[in-house]
Every structure is written in C-alpha cells, then in structure tokens.
Design a protein around this motif. Structure first.
Motif, PDB file in Angstrom:
ATOM      1  N   ALA A  31      -3.907  -4.927 -10.478  1.00 20.03           N
ATOM      2  CA  ALA A  31      -4.219  -6.236  -9.892  1.00 20.03           C
ATOM      3  C   ALA A  31      -3.878  -6.173  -8.417  1.00 20.03           C
ATOM      4  O   ALA A  31      -2.815  -5.671  -8.038  1.00 20.03           O
ATOM      5  CB  ALA A  31      -3.434  -7.344 -10.580  1.00 20.03           C
ATOM      6  N   PRO A  32      -4.757  -6.673  -7.558  1.00 24.64           N
ATOM      7  CA  PRO A  32      -4.480  -6.628  -6.126  1.00 24.64           C
ATOM      8  C   PRO A  32      -3.440  -7.659  -5.721  1.00 24.64           C
ATOM      9  O   PRO A  32      -3.118  -8.591  -6.472  1.00 24.64           O
ATOM     10  CB  PRO A  32      -5.843  -6.951  -5.503  1.00 24.64           C
ATOM     11  N   ASN A  33      -2.916  -7.491  -4.534  1.00 22.66           N
ATOM     12  CA  ASN A  33      -1.934  -8.416  -3.984  1.00 22.66           C
ATOM     13  C   ASN A  33      -2.524  -9.810  -3.862  1.00 22.66           C
ATOM     14  O   ASN A  33      -3.750  -9.992  -3.813  1.00 22.66           O
ATOM     15  CB  ASN A  33      -1.463  -7.911  -2.625  1.00 22.66           C
ATOM     16  N   GLU A  49      -3.623  -1.006  -2.145  1.00 26.12           N
ATOM     17  CA  GLU A  49      -2.965   0.164  -1.569  1.00 26.12           C
ATOM     18  C   GLU A  49      -2.320   1.063  -2.617  1.00 26.12           C
ATOM     19  O   GLU A  49      -1.866   2.156  -2.282  1.00 26.12           O
ATOM     20  CB  GLU A  49      -1.901  -0.293  -0.555  1.00 26.12           C
ATOM     21  N   ASP A  50      -2.242   0.615  -3.871  1.00 29.96           N
ATOM     22  CA  ASP A  50      -1.681   1.453  -4.926  1.00 29.96           C
ATOM     23  C   ASP A  50      -2.660   2.570  -5.290  1.00 29.96           C
ATOM     24  O   ASP A  50      -3.873   2.452  -5.106  1.00 29.96           O
ATOM     25  CB  ASP A  50      -1.398   0.628  -6.185  1.00 29.96           C
ATOM     26  N   GLY A  51      -2.109   3.645  -5.827  1.00 27.77           N
ATOM     27  CA  GLY A  51      -2.919   4.734  -6.348  1.00 27.77           C
ATOM     28  C   GLY A  51      -2.343   5.216  -7.670  1.00 27.77           C
ATOM     29  O   GLY A  51      -1.212   4.882  -8.037  1.00 27.77           O
ATOM     30  N   GLU A 293       6.106  -0.708  -7.896  1.00 28.50           N
ATOM     31  CA  GLU A 293       7.126  -1.673  -7.491  1.00 28.50           C
ATOM     32  C   GLU A 293       6.592  -3.097  -7.512  1.00 28.50           C
ATOM     33  O   GLU A 293       7.320  -4.046  -7.827  1.00 28.50           O
ATOM     34  CB  GLU A 293       7.630  -1.330  -6.088  1.00 28.50           C
ATOM     35  N   GLY A 294       5.307  -3.276  -7.200  1.00 28.30           N
ATOM     36  CA  GLY A 294       4.731  -4.616  -7.185  1.00 28.30           C
ATOM     37  C   GLY A 294       4.787  -5.294  -8.533  1.00 28.30           C
ATOM     38  O   GLY A 294       5.044  -6.503  -8.615  1.00 28.30           O
ATOM     39  N   LEU A 295       4.540  -4.552  -9.614  1.00 32.39           N
ATOM     40  CA  LEU A 295       4.604  -5.124 -10.957  1.00 32.39           C
ATOM     41  C   LEU A 295       6.034  -5.514 -11.304  1.00 32.39           C
ATOM     42  O   LEU A 295       6.293  -6.596 -11.847  1.00 32.39           O
ATOM     43  CB  LEU A 295       4.058  -4.115 -11.967  1.00 32.39           C
ATOM     44  N   ILE A 296       6.978  -4.637 -10.999  1.00 36.87           N
ATOM     45  CA  ILE A 296       8.383  -4.909 -11.287  1.00 36.87           C
ATOM     46  C   ILE A 296       8.848  -6.153 -10.524  1.00 36.87           C
ATOM     47  O   ILE A 296       9.491  -7.048 -11.091  1.00 36.87           O
ATOM     48  CB  ILE A 296       9.251  -3.700 -10.907  1.00 36.87           C
ATOM     49  N   ASN A 297       8.510  -6.221  -9.239  1.00 38.97           N
ATOM     50  CA  ASN A 297       8.946  -7.345  -8.419  1.00 38.97           C
ATOM     51  C   ASN A 297       8.326  -8.662  -8.858  1.00 38.97           C
ATOM     52  O   ASN A 297       8.948  -9.727  -8.723  1.00 38.97           O
ATOM     53  CB  ASN A 297       8.618  -7.080  -6.953  1.00 38.97           C
ATOM     54  N   ALA A 298       7.097  -8.620  -9.381  1.00 38.39           N
ATOM     55  CA  ALA A 298       6.448  -9.853  -9.837  1.00 38.39           C
ATOM     56  C   ALA A 298       7.194 -10.445 -11.022  1.00 38.39           C
ATOM     57  O   ALA A 298       7.410 -11.667 -11.089  1.00 38.39           O
ATOM     58  CB  ALA A 298       4.992  -9.576 -10.201  1.00 38.39           C
ATOM     59  N   HIS A 358       2.629 -11.941  -4.384  1.00 32.21           N
ATOM     60  CA  HIS A 358       3.007 -10.684  -5.035  1.00 32.21           C
ATOM     61  C   HIS A 358       2.189  -9.553  -4.441  1.00 32.21           C
ATOM     62  O   HIS A 358       1.095  -9.766  -3.902  1.00 32.21           O
ATOM     63  CB  HIS A 358       2.817 -10.747  -6.556  1.00 32.21           C
ATOM     64  N   GLU A 359       2.723  -8.354  -4.521  1.00 39.90           N
ATOM     65  CA  GLU A 359       2.039  -7.178  -3.998  1.00 39.90           C
ATOM     66  C   GLU A 359       1.136  -6.561  -5.079  1.00 39.90           C
ATOM     67  O   GLU A 359       1.068  -7.050  -6.213  1.00 39.90           O
ATOM     68  CB  GLU A 359       3.063  -6.158  -3.500  1.00 39.90           C
ATOM     69  N   ASP A 360       0.434  -5.485  -4.722  1.00 38.90           N
ATOM     70  CA  ASP A 360      -0.420  -4.788  -5.677  1.00 38.90           C
ATOM     71  C   ASP A 360       0.400  -4.383  -6.908  1.00 38.90           C
ATOM     72  O   ASP A 360       1.554  -3.983  -6.789  1.00 38.90           O
ATOM     73  CB  ASP A 360      -1.016  -3.531  -5.047  1.00 38.90           C
ATOM     74  N   MET A 361      -0.219  -4.485  -8.071  1.00 36.33           N
ATOM     75  CA  MET A 361       0.458  -4.153  -9.322  1.00 36.33           C
ATOM     76  C   MET A 361      -0.339  -3.082 -10.071  1.00 36.33           C
ATOM     77  O   MET A 361      -1.557  -3.195 -10.216  1.00 36.33           O
ATOM     78  CB  MET A 361       0.614  -5.398 -10.202  1.00 36.33           C
ATOM     79  N   THR A 362       0.366  -2.067 -10.548  1.00 38.97           N
ATOM     80  CA  THR A 362      -0.255  -0.996 -11.326  1.00 38.97           C
ATOM     81  C   THR A 362       0.628  -0.665 -12.521  1.00 38.97           C
ATOM     82  O   THR A 362       1.845  -0.536 -12.383  1.00 38.97           O
ATOM     83  CB  THR A 362      -0.450   0.273 -10.476  1.00 38.97           C
TER      84      THR A 362
END
Length: 506
Positions: A31-33, A49-51, A293-298, A358-362
């Motif tokens: 999911a994008p930011n 920006e995630d890969g 990190e984005g998923l964890i932070n969300a 929230h930031e990008d989530m992977t």
C-alpha cells in the motif's frame, strides 16, 4: 567510459536476474503512503519507495527481501537487483556450511553498497565541483549575467542532489538446505511463526531493528565518539530512525557535517548486515513474514507498540483461513492495517494524533508446509464451522510469544478448523445460548473477542480470489452475512429453550 561501463553492468544484472523464477510459495501485499486531510480523505505524498524480491534459485535455494527506500526508490531497486545477482547466480549451493552462508551474505551487502556508490560517483564529483565554484570571484561579469549563471548552477545542483540522494533499509531471508538465514540492515522486521501440534502459533521475531533506541547500536555509536544520549533523544539521524542503511551518501561521506555525528572517529552509519541463523525448518509448519517499517509503524501508531507481532500474526492466520491465494492473503492484511490506521484517525480518539499519515507498507508472506483455505470450506469430523474471531491485545510486548487462534465450537463432539489454521478447542466450550469466541493466547496475556473474520463458506457472500478494493476512505464492501449464522446456532441449540432466547437481533 566509466559511466557507460556501469550502465552496461546494471543492464546485465537486470537481464540475469529477470531470468530467475519467482517463488510460488509466497505472496506480497503493498500500500502506498498516505496523508489524511481534515475530512479523512487520503492523498499519496510521493511515489512508492518500497521494494521486494521473492525468487527461487537452484539447489533448493530461495531468496526473499523487503526494502524500505526513502528519498526515492533508486537505492531500494538497485539493492534488490544487485543482491539477487550476488546471491543467486551460482554463489550458493547445498555444500555450504552455516559460516559460508553468513560470509557470503555479508559480502553481498558490501558489494551492493560499493556498487551503488560507483554508479553515482560521477554525479557526486560534479556536485562537489559546482558547490566549490564561486561565480562572484569573476568581477568582469555583469550583475544580470552573474545572477543567470548562479541560477543555472543552483538548478543543476538540485538535479544532482535528486540523482544521488536517498537510501534504503533491507531485510533478506535466505532458505538453503531447508535452513533459514536472515540478514538485516535497518528497521524492517522478520517474524517466524511455527504451528505446534496442539494448535498454538509460536511467534519468533528474528533480530532487532537497527534504530536509535537499540542499546547495542547506541553502544556501537558511543564507541565511535558519538553522543548516544543525544541520538536517543533526537530519535533520528539525518531524517531516518535507522542506524544502519544502504546508500545515503550524506551519512556515509559527509557525516562530519551532521551535528549529531560530527564527533565520530569513523563512519557511524554502516551497511554491514546483522546475520541470524541458521534456523532449521525441517518439520516446521507455519509461515515467515517480512515487513517494511511503514507497516510496523502504522500498527504501532494505531494501537501502540505493544504486541504488534501478535496482531499481525493473528491477521495473517485469519486471512489464511479464508483466502485461496497468498497474494490475496498478503494484500488483505495490508488493507486491514490501512483501514485500522485510517479508522483510528477519523475516530478522534487518543491515538488519532499519531495517525495523520503513514508511509509505504509492504508485507511478504512465505508459507512453510501451511495449507491455504480450500476453495469451498468443508466441515471436518461431521461438525459445522462457525466464524472465527481474531482479538488483538495491547499488553506488554515480547519478542517470542505463543498465539492461538481458536475455533470454539458448541458441539458434543470434538471439531477442529477444516481450513488448516492451527485451530484448537479451548476450555470453556459455550453452552447453548452462548456465542462461539476465538481466543488469542500469549505468554503473558489472554483476551477474548467475538468479532467475526472467517467461517463457513455459506455464511459469506461471494468473494473473488483477490481482496476487495477499498474506497477512498480505505474501507472495503462487507462480505459477511450473519443471518444464517444466527439461524444455524438457534436451530442447533434450541432444545429446552425458547427461540426468543437465541442469538442475534430480535
């Protein structure tokens, strides 16, 4: 010539790695930011920006990775491509020992770091030259000519900065000889979930994030002369919470110009991975999770830092119980996190202030002898399957805990979940008139909830193999109809009771 040679090498790496087959035992959700406005509607702040990578090599070798890029996706994309070329083009085979594998992984990260900086060294040199070029020294230029040239220099410097800036954190999971190795640089996370014969899911977080609150990392920085107390208080180094990362020339070459790092005796922010393993996978049933990190932070923003691992495992187990494809499982979990984060923001509750963006989530899921749900959910041992609830608890966290997703059935005979989600019958089977509940158990908490998330196929509206697409608020259309559930429950447990005492709306 040097630039042409590097371009050729990059194109060769791309063609080599493109020929490698994808692993069919994993799925990725993304999911994008998003930045929320006052009305609760979200907008994307920057491109994704995630890969990630999920490849199958030769000799029983599998490689997975999640990369959390920032200031662009160049470094994340390069790292995913170059790591693949450094690990899956014949470098690893079944004869390698654990120490061999750890050495090869460490060398691969070192090559990625050096190779990336080689691709931008010309731009860095040009940037340094233009920065040192002082046009006012030429007194023969007219003022308007001076201003015009200064503007062009500034524009070119801005272009070069965009070209060379950025970095990424990276976590890589390698399976070789049915053993798991994890190499981590930065703040992404790996969870290994093992299902035991009694239905419990043992959750192990492999490694700790390299962040500004990691005591080991703070001690490492202090040994280099950095004031670790200031680093902890700041919470970030050059805009990022990671103390290890790939790329980011500012903290690698110009760290003496950064106030927090100016006293460092040598390079404080490094790209050296922390290697964990091997973890034997023989006989293991469960799944492996790689998270950005984005998923964890969300999740942390919405619920606090406690029991994030248990929450994400419970979500994954619930989706595995009802989805028939791993891509759908991973995407559904990411959408659930996205919806959870958004709902907390619009609720105006205490944690809403932490959920404005929230930031990008992977999320990458790799199953380990863990069957997916059947296309048609069929009861086992002559019983009926009811919806499973997935509770989330916010008590003290632990890196290794036991989580049970239980399907408590009100039947005379033992019944287990026919969808292979490691369900068990807990004590306290409800008596007629009570509702079934699912229990999440950990080493230090036990909670109950009755919110439904999976169950008998007849209780669900038709749903495709792919997750429903969310609307602009992050919500998906409902797909659960409880009316038949209430009828079935009331019919099976109506002996000696009036129908008015049944479950559901009266």
């Amino acid at each position: 010539m040097a630039a042409q040679r590097r371009t050729m090498m990059q194109s060769q790496h791309q063609s080599w790695t493109d020929d490698l087959p994808l692993c069919e035992m994993c799925g990725v959700g993304r999911a994008p930011n998003c930045v929320y406005g006052p009305d609760g509607k979200g907008t994307q702040g920057h491109p994704m920006e995630d890969g990630h990578l999920m490849l199958r090599g030769e000799d029983g070798c599998f490689l997975y990775g999640v990369f959390n890029g920032y200031d662009g996706n160049r470094v994340a994309s390069f790292a995913a491509q170059c790591l693949t070329a450094e690990l899956l083009l014949g470098q690893l085979n079944s004869s390698h020992t654990d120490s061999d594998v750890r050495r090869i992984l460490t060398q691969a990260f070192d090559v990625v770091e050096k190779s990336y900086f080689e691709t931008i060294d010309d731009a860095l040199a040009q940037k340094a030259h233009l920065s040192n070029y002082l046009l006012p020294h030429n007194e023969n230029l007219a003022f308007h000519q001076l201003s015009s040239q200064s503007q062009k220099v500034q524009e070119r410097l801005k272009e070069l900065e965009q070209e060379v800036s950025g970095g990424t954190t990276a976590v890589v999971a390698l399976i070789l000889n049915n053993k798991l190795y994890v190499a981590n640089v930065g703040t992404n996370r790996v969870l290994l979930c093992k299902s035991s014969s009694d239905g419990q899911n043992q959750v192990l977080q492999i490694g700790r994030p390299h962040s500004t609150d990691n005591e080991d990392e703070l001690q490492r920085l202090a040994a280099l002369g950095v004031d670790s107390a200031r680093v902890r208080q700041a919470g970030q180094i050059a805009g990022q919470s990671s103390t290890r990362r790939l790329g980011d020339y500012r903290v690698k070459f110009n760290y003496n110009e950064i106030d927090l790092l100016s006293s460092a005796k040598s390079k404080p922010v490094i790209a050296e991975p922390e290697i964990h393993g091997s973890h034997p996978l023989d006989g293991v049933t469960g799944f492996l999770l790689l998270m950005s990190e984005g998923l964890i932070n969300a999740i942390e923003s919405a619920h606090g830092p406690e029991q994030i691992n248990q929450e994400i495992v419970a979500m994954v187990a619930a989706e595995l119980a009802q989805q028939t494809g791993l891509e759908a499982v991973a995407q559904s979990v990411v959408e659930r996190v996205k919806r959870l984060h958004h709902d907390v923001y619009v609720s105006g509750r205490q944690r809403a202030a932490y959920c404005s963006r929230h930031e990008d989530m992977t999320l990458l899921i790799r199953t380990l002898n863990y069957p997916l749900a059947d296309a048609v959910l069929t009861p086992t041992q002559g019983g009926r399957i009811y919806p499973v609830s997935v509770p989330y608890s916010n008590s003290q966290s632990t890196s290794k805990t036991s989580v049970t997703l239980s399907l408590v059935m009100p039947s005379q005979s033992t019944l287990t979940n026919g969808t292979n989600t490691a369900s068990t019958l807990e004590e306290g089977t409800p008596t007629p008139g009570q509702s079934p509940t699912a229990t999440l158990q950990s080493t230090n908490t036990q909670t109950q909830s009755s919110s439904s998330s999976s169950g008998d196929g007849s209780l669900f509206r038709q749903r495709g193999s792919q997750a429903a697409q969310p609307d602009e608020t992050g919500r998906v259309p409902p797909y659960v109809d409880f009316s038949q559930f209430y009828r079935l429950w009331g019919r099976d447990h109506s002996e000696g009771q009036s129908t008015q005492g049944g479950l559901g709306p009266q």
